[in-house]
Design a protein around this motif. Sequence first.
Motif, PDB file in Angstrom:
ATOM      1  N   LYS A  74       0.837  -1.208   0.000  1.00  0.00           N
ATOM      2  CA  LYS A  74       0.000   0.000   0.000  1.00  0.00           C
ATOM      3  C   LYS A  74       0.869   1.253   0.000  1.00  0.00           C
ATOM      4  N   TRP A 102      -6.140   0.692  -8.400  1.00  0.00           N
ATOM      5  CA  TRP A 102      -7.192   1.721  -8.350  1.00  0.00           C
ATOM      6  C   TRP A 102      -8.066   1.532  -7.113  1.00  0.00           C
ATOM      7  N   ASN A 103      -8.471   0.294  -6.821  1.00  0.00           N
ATOM      8  CA  ASN A 103      -9.332   0.041  -5.661  1.00  0.00           C
ATOM      9  C   ASN A 103      -8.697   0.535  -4.368  1.00  0.00           C
ATOM     10  N   TYR A 104      -7.393   0.401  -4.266  1.00  0.00           N
ATOM     11  CA  TYR A 104      -6.742   0.899  -3.066  1.00  0.00           C
ATOM     12  C   TYR A 104      -6.521   2.413  -3.138  1.00  0.00           C
ATOM     13  N   LYS A 106      -7.910   4.870  -4.973  1.00  0.00           N
ATOM     14  CA  LYS A 106      -8.965   5.838  -5.312  1.00  0.00           C
ATOM     15  C   LYS A 106      -9.284   6.803  -4.174  1.00  0.00           C
ATOM     16  N   ASP A 107      -9.160   6.320  -2.938  1.00  0.00           N
ATOM     17  CA  ASP A 107      -9.436   7.183  -1.792  1.00  0.00           C
ATOM     18  C   ASP A 107      -8.325   8.199  -1.553  1.00  0.00           C
ATOM     19  N   TYR A 108      -7.159   7.937  -2.117  1.00  0.00           N
ATOM     20  CA  TYR A 108      -5.997   8.785  -1.863  1.00  0.00           C
ATOM     21  C   TYR A 108      -5.599   9.652  -3.058  1.00  0.00           C
ATOM     22  N   THR A 110      -7.044  12.115  -4.674  1.00  0.00           N
ATOM     23  CA  THR A 110      -7.232  13.555  -4.472  1.00  0.00           C
ATOM     24  C   THR A 110      -6.116  14.116  -3.598  1.00  0.00           C
ATOM     25  N   GLU A 111      -5.791  13.394  -2.526  1.00  0.00           N
ATOM     26  CA  GLU A 111      -4.720  13.849  -1.632  1.00  0.00           C
ATOM     27  C   GLU A 111      -3.377  13.863  -2.355  1.00  0.00           C
ATOM     28  N   ASN A 152     -10.428  22.312  -1.161  1.00  0.00           N
ATOM     29  CA  ASN A 152     -10.875  21.705  -2.425  1.00  0.00           C
ATOM     30  C   ASN A 152     -11.657  22.669  -3.315  1.00  0.00           C
TER      31      ASN A 152
END
Length: 173
Positions: A74, A102-104, A106-108, A110-111, A152
């Motif tokens: 990760k 991508w599944n891992y 996607k939440d990051y 933007t950051e 944002n």
Amino acid sequence: MIEIKFSKIPRWVEINKIIEQSKHSIVLLKFPKSVYEHPKMQYKLEVLKQEPNIFIEVENSKRGRKKKIDNFTKQKILELLKEGYSLREVGRELGISKSSVWNYAKDYITEIKKEKLKELIWELKETAVEEGWYDYTVQDLFLELEAYINNNDLEKSKEILQKIIEYRHEAIE
């Protein structure tokens, strides 16, 4: 010879059909270890083992979902994305599929993009200092830009960045 693979516990109808087939041919039954050792299979296996033409094989193949991505992987995904690698390149580098990356990630994403943007803004600040057009006005604009990025608000960020660029052109001329 008939070879039959099972991935779940067979019903009695299927067991009886196999016994019928064993009267005409040799039957090889393959079960995953988890099915073979299941308590509901004990009696069915006893019945099948009584038939001389039925042979049972236990497979040790892994079943179910693949392992989850470990913490080291990760971290490596995030590092490679921050370095500018594409999802496909990260997957290829780590030996996992693009969709798993991508599944891992996607939440990051933007950051990661925010951090990359902040790095670029920092480089622009350094350029402003080196070129001599960094002053209190520009400093305020950079602070405002950073605040909008953290919230944002990309439209306002774009407007402030445009003001910084215009200020630079005026200062250089």
